[in-house]
Write an enzyme that holds these catalytic residues in place. Structure first.
Site, PDB file in Angstrom:
ATOM      1  N   ARG A 186       1.818  -5.086  -5.997  1.00  0.00           N
ATOM      2  CA  ARG A 186       2.470  -5.595  -4.785  1.00  0.00           C
ATOM      3  C   ARG A 186       3.979  -5.456  -4.817  1.00  0.00           C
ATOM      4  NH1 ARG A 186       0.666 -11.479  -3.979  1.00  0.00           N
ATOM      5  NH2 ARG A 186       2.100 -11.429  -5.739  1.00  0.00           N
TER       6      ARG A 186
ATOM      7  N   ASP B  12       5.299 -16.548   0.377  1.00  0.00           N
ATOM      8  CA  ASP B  12       4.700 -17.871   0.136  1.00  0.00           C
ATOM      9  C   ASP B  12       5.087 -18.853   1.228  1.00  0.00           C
ATOM     10  OD1 ASP B  12       3.475 -17.225  -2.285  1.00  0.00           O
ATOM     11  OD2 ASP B  12       5.284 -17.681  -3.428  1.00  0.00           O
TER      12      ASP B  12
ATOM     13  N   ASP C 151       6.128 -10.502  -2.146  1.00  0.00           N
ATOM     14  CA  ASP C 151       5.394 -11.757  -2.319  1.00  0.00           C
ATOM     15  C   ASP C 151       5.863 -12.715  -1.232  1.00  0.00           C
ATOM     16  OD1 ASP C 151       3.752 -13.637  -3.470  1.00  0.00           O
ATOM     17  OD2 ASP C 151       5.310 -14.368  -4.820  1.00  0.00           O
TER      18      ASP C 151
ATOM     19  N   ARG D  44       0.842  -1.186   0.000  1.00  0.00           N
ATOM     20  CA  ARG D  44       0.000   0.000   0.000  1.00  0.00           C
ATOM     21  C   ARG D  44       0.883   1.244   0.000  1.00  0.00           C
ATOM     22  NH1 ARG D  44      -4.744  -0.237   4.254  1.00  0.00           N
ATOM     23  NH2 ARG D  44      -4.254  -2.412   3.903  1.00  0.00           N
TER      24      ARG D  44
HETATM   25  P1  AMP Z   1       0.821 -15.385  -5.754  1.00  0.00           P
HETATM   26  O1  AMP Z   1       0.443 -13.950  -5.785  1.00  0.00           O
HETATM   27  O2  AMP Z   1       1.145 -15.952  -7.075  1.00  0.00           O
HETATM   28  O3  AMP Z   1       1.855 -15.670  -4.685  1.00  0.00           O
HETATM   29  O4  AMP Z   1      -0.483 -16.166  -5.284  1.00  0.00           O
HETATM   30  C1  AMP Z   1      -1.071 -15.871  -4.055  1.00  0.00           C
HETATM   31  C2  AMP Z   1      -2.240 -16.800  -3.831  1.00  0.00           C
HETATM   32  O5  AMP Z   1      -1.823 -18.155  -3.932  1.00  0.00           O
HETATM   33  C3  AMP Z   1      -2.793 -16.585  -2.449  1.00  0.00           C
HETATM   34  O6  AMP Z   1      -3.978 -15.855  -2.533  1.00  0.00           O
HETATM   35  C4  AMP Z   1      -3.013 -17.985  -1.886  1.00  0.00           C
HETATM   36  O7  AMP Z   1      -4.368 -18.230  -1.604  1.00  0.00           O
HETATM   37  C5  AMP Z   1      -2.543 -18.928  -2.983  1.00  0.00           C
HETATM   38  N1  AMP Z   1      -1.663 -19.974  -2.459  1.00  0.00           N
HETATM   39  C6  AMP Z   1      -1.803 -21.306  -2.676  1.00  0.00           C
HETATM   40  N2  AMP Z   1      -0.835 -22.006  -2.046  1.00  0.00           N
HETATM   41  C7  AMP Z   1      -0.037 -21.075  -1.426  1.00  0.00           C
HETATM   42  C8  AMP Z   1       1.141 -21.187  -0.613  1.00  0.00           C
HETATM   43  N3  AMP Z   1       1.698 -22.374  -0.331  1.00  0.00           N
HETATM   44  N4  AMP Z   1       1.682 -20.037  -0.140  1.00  0.00           N
HETATM   45  C9  AMP Z   1       1.139 -18.833  -0.450  1.00  0.00           C
HETATM   46  N5  AMP Z   1       0.032 -18.664  -1.202  1.00  0.00           N
HETATM   47  C10 AMP Z   1      -0.559 -19.780  -1.694  1.00  0.00           C
END
Ligand code: AMP
Length: 164
Positions: free
Chosen positions: A94, A99, A97, A85
């Site tokens: 964004r 994960d 990121d 933001r």
């Molecule tokens: P991205 O922006 O490509 O990182 O995707 C984000 C989306 O992926 C999120 O809204 C999550 O719901 C989904 N997602 C599925 N598996 C994972 C994971 N292991 N870690 C983070 N996001 C995940």
């Protein structure tokens, strides 16, 4: 309250002050009451996968947490939102990121959360920082050591170098 689990997270930024974005994400994670950071990898500069965009900075974290996986994901999404933001009328894309790569040895397949992360086996920018943190780590799904997964990767265009 569930027992503490070790989890591995991947962090990436390719917009704005990338190292600062990663540092701020780590600092926000450090402020979470139900989570402890056990180890932080170096920063790596990596070429983007897929369409043309600026170079990424990536890192991995080893954490210990009592948050269940869905709550951990919520926490990561909140941090992504906070850091993405910017002041002014418009929301920019964004800047960070986050994960979940592994959550203990669990295999999860919910609509919004797949663990181990479905792409991690193909991504040098995830495997290399993970390997730095835990060289003997195994993929809980295939049971293969992550070093072996990395060695067998065939994607020479994906450059990853240690950021000094
Ligand atoms: P991205 O922006 O490509 O990182 O995707 C984000 C989306 O992926 C999120 O809204 C999550 O719901 C989904 N997602 C599925 N598996 C994972 C994971 N292991 N870690 C983070 N996001 C995940």
């Amino acid at each position: 309250m569930i027992r503490n689990e070790i989890a591995y997270l991947s962090l990436g930024s390719n917009r704005g002050r990338r190292a600062e974005n990663i540092r701020r994400a780590i600092s926000q994670l450090r402020d979470q009451p139900d989570l402890r950071i056990k180890a932080i990898s170096s920063l790596y500069e990596t070429s983007p996968v897929g369409f043309k965009q600026p170079l990424y900075l990536n890192a991995a974290l080893k954490i210990k947490t009592s948050l269940p996986p869905e709550k951990l994901l919520e926490c990561l999404k909140k941090i992504e939102e906070d850091l993405g933001r910017h002041p002014g009328p418009r929301w920019r894309a964004r800047t960070i990121d986050l994960d979940i790569i592994f959550y203990g040895r669990r295999l999860l397949r919910a609509r919004n959360l797949v663990v181990p992360h479905p792409q991690f086996r193909f991504r040098r920018f995830v495997l290399i920082p993970l390997l730095e943190l835990s060289p003997r780590l195994k993929d809980p799904k295939t049971k293969k050591p992550i070093g072996q997964i990395l060695a067998n990767l065939t994607s020479p265009d994906q450059k990853v170098r240690l950021k000094k």
